[in-house]
Design an enzyme around this catalytic site. Structure first.
Site, PDB file in Angstrom:
ATOM      1  CE1 TYR A 158      -4.244   3.260  -1.958  1.00 24.22           C
ATOM      2  CE2 TYR A 158      -1.818   2.827  -2.216  1.00 24.22           C
ATOM      3  CZ  TYR A 158      -2.984   2.652  -1.613  1.00 24.22           C
ATOM      4  OH  TYR A 158      -3.045   1.629  -0.465  1.00 24.22           O
ATOM      5  CG  HIS A 201      -3.906   2.105   4.450  1.00 27.36           C
ATOM      6  ND1 HIS A 201      -4.718   3.161   3.761  1.00 27.36           N
ATOM      7  CD2 HIS A 201      -3.602   1.388   3.655  1.00 27.36           C
ATOM      8  CE1 HIS A 201      -4.934   2.860   2.712  1.00 27.36           C
ATOM      9  NE2 HIS A 201      -4.433   1.436   2.278  1.00 27.36           N
ATOM     10  CG  HIS A 260      -7.345  -3.953   1.905  1.00 29.57           C
ATOM     11  ND1 HIS A 260      -7.826  -3.370   0.900  1.00 29.57           N
ATOM     12  CD2 HIS A 260      -8.548  -4.512   2.241  1.00 29.57           C
ATOM     13  CE1 HIS A 260      -8.942  -2.956   0.747  1.00 29.57           C
ATOM     14  NE2 HIS A 260      -9.540  -3.930   1.414  1.00 29.57           N
ATOM     15  CG  HIS A 312      -4.511  -5.839  -1.189  1.00 26.46           C
ATOM     16  ND1 HIS A 312      -3.362  -5.053  -1.203  1.00 26.46           N
ATOM     17  CD2 HIS A 312      -5.624  -4.883  -1.205  1.00 26.46           C
ATOM     18  CE1 HIS A 312      -3.677  -3.892  -0.886  1.00 26.46           C
ATOM     19  NE2 HIS A 312      -5.090  -3.868  -0.917  1.00 26.46           N
ATOM     20  CG  HIS A 330     -10.136  -2.287   4.190  1.00 29.24           C
ATOM     21  ND1 HIS A 330     -10.962  -1.779   3.392  1.00 29.24           N
ATOM     22  CD2 HIS A 330      -9.099  -1.377   4.198  1.00 29.24           C
ATOM     23  CE1 HIS A 330     -10.295  -0.861   2.681  1.00 29.24           C
ATOM     24  NE2 HIS A 330      -9.246  -0.538   3.393  1.00 29.24           N
ATOM     25  CG  ASN A 338      -8.319  -1.908  -2.879  1.00 25.78           C
ATOM     26  OD1 ASN A 338      -7.346  -2.478  -2.223  1.00 25.78           O
ATOM     27  ND2 ASN A 338      -8.791  -0.731  -2.699  1.00 25.78           N
ATOM     28  CG  ASP A 379      -1.760  -1.087   1.088  1.00 28.37           C
ATOM     29  OD1 ASP A 379      -3.077  -1.136   0.952  1.00 28.37           O
ATOM     30  OD2 ASP A 379      -1.558  -2.304   1.466  1.00 28.37           O
TER      31      ASP A 379
END
Length: 464
Positions: free
Chosen positions: A197, A355, A353, A316, A326, A231, A165
């Protein structure tokens, strides 16, 4: 007499390792981080600057190019014209330059048109050898190098870095710098998804794929990053007329998926030194009878633990997560695949996923069958350790809201940005450490000695 002493040492070491596992149990870090808004680096930042020269290759990156580590995929972008897709390469002890010819692709995404994205695979390399390579033949050339892994074997030491990430904020730059300056030198990065991102920007601004590629080049041009799709790689935007998922990612980042008989680049496996690494796709179909399910069902029995004793899985979306971000998103995949992870004694599962950082105990939750009520994770020495390492530093910021009380399966958690190191010593032991960005380059915020479950089982059977 020496044999007795040797046995005693092993027993004592085992006791020490067990103590190390237990003493960190259920800890939420007391580290207090100065809370600041995560801010993206501006487009004119030096880390985003294109290299000088006409048609100079940029966004150079490498990854493993076959199953065993004797091939490397070299990728780069040119912007003025296609130029050459050929890589020149030579070993450190040879001046004879060889050629690997590749191809280039382009793509359009809404109002963006990519540069010329080149991919070339260098094959038949020697193990444990330093190679130099050159791209941009015929125009502005740039030179880099990499070191191939040692040949696979049970006691081959090897050091992996873990990043997830990442994004392209000031914190992202701190994470990458911290990894580069860590005294425990990572030789390959296991990247658990969410790269640029770009989809966070208006119209999925694909310029941010280019800036990210230039930002990470300083590392990934010199050591392979093993890619996992997250994602933020989906880039599904029907409102923009973009209905092909993963379009920018699959054009830019190639992986050797066919070498492990996968049918898609989102799930695949590689061997590297004493590790067998399986990459899974949280955002591709994984239910029964799907291609990913069938592949994994056939893949796990292939792993030869006498050759590659360390079995590592990358994905992920985490299965065990005690943050309110999440939460339980990985639950359906866990229900499908967790019994296999326990059966085949996966050593560790790295995910992103969320953070923040979290490490689990060795737990499983495979007894539940909807009607029996047995739905609490239990300690299970055949189960993997689950580690969430989605703390690279992206624009979305830290996940600071945790579930309370901390569940028993959670051994350590902390809302800080950082990276990790997985340092394999031999067939039985590996040393794991997590490093928060606020600390010095040698400081370890969380550590664990891993004792290989497969070889532990064999030792137990000999004792019995």
């Amino acid at each position: 007499m020496m044999g007795v002493q040797g046995s005693s040492i092993v027993v004592v070491l085992g006791l020490l390792l067990n103590v190390a596992v237990l003493c960190n149990g259920g800890k939420t870090s007391t580290f207090v981080r100065k809370v600041e808004k995560t801010v993206d680096m501006p487009l004119d930042s030096d880390v985003f600057q294109a290299p000088p020269g006409y048609n100079a290759p940029q966004q150079v990156h490498i990854t493993q190019g076959d199953l065993v580590g004797k091939a490397v995929i070299v990728s780069w972008v040119t912007v003025d014209e296609p130029g050459s897709s050929t890589v020149l390469y030579w070993s450190e002890n040879s001046k004879q330059k060889k050629q690997a010819k590749g191809k280039f692709v382009t793509y359009r995404f809404y109002n963006y048109t990519s540069g010329y994205i080149h991919h070339s695979t260098i094959r038949n390399l020697k193990f444990n050898t330093k190679y130099y390579y050159e791209v941009g033949i015929g125009n502005t050339t740039r030179q880099f190098w990499f070191i191939t892994p040692p040949e696979s074997g049970p006691d081959v030491p090897y050091t992996f870095g873990l990043i997830g990430d990442l994004g392209q904020s000031y914190d992202s730059n701190r994470t990458l710098t911290h990894y580069e300056k860590n005294t425990q030198k990572g030789e390959t990065v296991l990247f658990v998804g969410d790269l640029s991102y770009a989809d966070n920007y208006p119209n999925h601004d694909n310029v941010r794929w280019d800036t990210w590629g230039r930002f990470v080049e300083r590392s990934v041009a010199y050591q392979p990053w093993i890619w996992t799709a997250g994602n933020h790689e989906i880039d599904f935007a029907p409102e923009l007329g973009e209905t092909k998922p993963f379009k920018p990612y699959t054009h830019r980042y190639h992986v050797p998926y066919k070498a492990s008989e996968s049918t898609q680049p989102f799930w695949y496996s590689i061997k590297r030194a004493s590790a067998y690494i399986i990459v899974l796709a949280s955002y591709s179909a994984y239910g029964k009878y799907t291609p990913q399910y069938k592949w994994l069902e056939e893949e796990l029995p292939k792993v030869n633990r006498t050759e590659t004793p360390w079995l590592i899985v990358l994905m992920h979306s985490p299965w065990y997560n005690s943050y309110n971000y999440h939460y339980m998103e990985g639950e359906t995949m866990r229900v499908m695949y967790e019994p296999w992870f326990v059966k085949y004694k996966v050593d560790v599962v790295f995910a992103g996923h969320v953070h923040a950082y979290e490490r689990s105990e060795r737990v499983s939750n495979i007894a539940y069958n909807v009607v029996n009520g047995i739905c609490t994770p239990i300690k299970d020495q055949s189960a993997p350790v689950y580690i969430t390492i989605g703390d690279g530093g992206n624009l979305e910021g830290l996940a600071t809201n945790m579930t309370e009380p901390q569940p028993d399966y959670s051994a350590y958690r902390e809302a800080s940005f950082g990276h990790a190191i997985f340092d394999i010593k031999n067939r039985t032991h590996a040393y794991y450490s997590w490093h928060r960005n606020q600390d010095g380059f040698s400081v370890e915020a969380d550590t664990l000695w891993f004792f290989n479950r497969y070889w532990h089982q064999i030792d137990d059977s000999k004792i019995g």
